[in-house]
Design an enzyme around this catalytic site. Sequence first.
Site, short mmCIF file in Angstrom:
data_model
loop_
_atom_site.label_atom_id
_atom_site.label_comp_id
_atom_site.label_asym_id
_atom_site.label_seq_id
_atom_site.Cartn_x
_atom_site.Cartn_y
_atom_site.Cartn_z
N PHE A 181 36.96 37.97 45.17
CA PHE A 181 37.89 38.37 46.23
C PHE A 181 37.33 38.11 47.62
O PHE A 181 38.09 38.00 48.58
CB PHE A 181 38.26 39.86 46.07
CG PHE A 181 37.21 40.80 46.61
CD1 PHE A 181 37.15 41.10 47.97
CD2 PHE A 181 36.26 41.38 45.76
CE1 PHE A 181 36.17 41.96 48.46
CE2 PHE A 181 35.29 42.23 46.26
CZ PHE A 181 35.24 42.51 47.61
N LYS A 205 41.42 29.91 39.15
CA LYS A 205 41.83 31.28 38.81
C LYS A 205 41.25 32.16 39.90
O LYS A 205 40.09 32.58 39.85
CB LYS A 205 41.26 31.66 37.43
CG LYS A 205 42.03 32.74 36.68
CD LYS A 205 42.20 34.03 37.41
CE LYS A 205 40.96 34.89 37.45
NZ LYS A 205 41.10 36.08 38.34
N GLU A 208 42.53 38.41 41.61
CA GLU A 208 43.86 39.03 41.63
C GLU A 208 44.02 40.00 42.80
O GLU A 208 45.11 40.48 43.08
CB GLU A 208 44.16 39.72 40.30
CG GLU A 208 43.20 40.84 39.89
CD GLU A 208 41.94 40.34 39.17
OE1 GLU A 208 41.35 39.32 39.59
OE2 GLU A 208 41.53 41.00 38.19
N SER A 258 30.55 38.81 40.35
CA SER A 258 29.47 39.78 40.13
C SER A 258 28.58 39.33 38.96
O SER A 258 29.00 38.57 38.09
CB SER A 258 30.06 41.15 39.85
OG SER A 258 30.88 41.08 38.71
N CYS A 313 28.25 37.92 49.64
CA CYS A 313 27.12 37.75 48.72
C CYS A 313 25.85 37.39 49.48
O CYS A 313 24.76 37.48 48.93
CB CYS A 313 27.42 36.67 47.71
SG CYS A 313 27.62 35.09 48.50
N GLU A 412 23.67 46.29 43.56
CA GLU A 412 24.45 45.65 44.62
C GLU A 412 25.56 46.62 45.00
O GLU A 412 26.37 47.01 44.15
CB GLU A 412 25.05 44.33 44.13
CG GLU A 412 25.86 43.65 45.22
CD GLU A 412 26.56 42.38 44.75
OE1 GLU A 412 27.14 42.39 43.64
OE2 GLU A 412 26.52 41.39 45.49
#
Length: 527
Positions: A181, A205, A208, A258, A313, A412
Amino acid sequence: MGKAEPPILASPACHSTFDTVAVEHTNRGALTPTFIAHWINGQLTPSQSGRISPVFNPATGEQTGAVGLASQSEVDAAIVSAVDAGRDWRRTALSKRAAVLFAFRELLNQRASELAEIVTAEHGKVTADALGEIARGLENVEYATGVPNLVKGGFSEQVSTDVDVYSIRQPLGVVAGITPFNFPVMVPLWMCANAVATGNAFVLKPSEKDPSASLFLAQLWKDAGLPDGVFTVLQGDREAVNRLLTHPDIAAVSFVGSTPIARYIYETGTANGKRVQALGGAKNHMLVLPDADVDMAADAAVSAAYGAAGERCMAISVVVAVGDIGDQLVEAIATRLPKLRIGDGSDPDTDMGPLITAEHRDKVAGYIAAGVESGATVVVDGRAADVPADGFFLGTTLLDHVGTEMSVYTDEIFGPVLCVLRAETYDDAMAIINSNRYANGVAIFTRDGGAARRFQFDVEVGMVGINVPIPVPVAYYSFGGWKASLFGDQHMYGPEGINFYTRGKVVTSRWPDPAESTIDLGFPRSR
Ligand code: NAD
């Protein structure tokens, strides 16, 4: 493109169950309300699966849309069109493929502000930051315009008498990209620009949580002249991902997300015979040596820790202060935090926006509580900050004297939380950094070139900054961490991206005189 462009995002038809979703608002005006569709064979294709996921504006907390989640049969149907399109696309001349990339680059550049608005509305990051991610994604498109040069092979004449050898790189076929995301434009562009340029069909993909930017990109590809089916968007969740990982016509999978999911993608994808690069999570350290400029280090730490509310990240989430610089540095960081303006990312005066969901905000707040409980010193507590009541906001948090056993350090967090660890010596600091299970990015702040050179040599991390807090490589290098931050061998984009999306073939050729033909059962060797 001189005339005003129509909005790209709205799907032409509504999902049958969409009316049951209470969606009254959006800050995207004409696009109210949005059912977010797939993009298959060059068209918006609403999902018929009956499964949907809500999409929010994180700055208001309001649901602005719903995304249809692909069923297995929708994935299969999309792959059929991708296979067909890919067959023709790989035959398309390199110069023509490059021309599509150039046109796409122009369109993306022209329409960056519209795209940034979509990113801010669904992700929450400030518009300047959204424009920044588009600019960094654009670099990858620019790199891919050089595809005629990038896939050049080698040629050796007369390797044996009258025998030549040459190497070529060919596309894999249909490749998939599964994205997180936090960079809904840049990360898809890391993948698709090189994948498409090298002659593959690409199936995206997206997350969402902020799926709309993917459809904007799809429309731009079409407007740039990319044949239908070469770029596909499948909206979805685990069900779509699992089908991509097992479908026999998917040759390779690029993943960013992740660490637990990256590991799963790598293990499942490779077990199904696919080439996989799976980039995972991070805990990026900033090592500050006693000779560093305190104000410069504090500016860098604040920018890199709290930009995009820490949902990067490559965010700095740990400062390791060596020797006696720690107290001054913590104070310098703390004095900067009240000046950051927290609010709706679409307001140009905002420095830091909300987190992606209420659930994620609460998880981050839980980590702060755990840090306090385990004995970290709270210098600034984001939970007590004065932030807008609606939306998924959390203030900036600064924790000092954090221990390596605390969950605020080991995990994280992916939020606006900066941990400070103290180390007596450079060696102690290096032991901390090199023991961490993540190894995505790292930075050193110092005025000592020799120390920086030693650090670059010693540190066991994939991307290193020297007085650069967020060392995301430019598009003609490659991006990737080590250890639990990357599963697979090839880093993303740049030369390794080109390698990932192509496979080598070596041709040995001879044009003999048939009159000289003989039978020879010996193993071929140079003559
Ligand atoms: P995520 O792992 O939850 O999701 C990433 C993608 O995987 C999404 O498309 C999601 O739909 C899919 N997914 C989620 N759960 C799944 C499951 N159980 N099975 C199959 N697919 C699943 O990550 P996120 O929350 O969207 O993004 C944040 C994470 O991404 C952070 O950990 C961050 O460090 C990481 N990230 C890493 C890099 C990098 O380059 N290393 C870059 C950006 C983000």
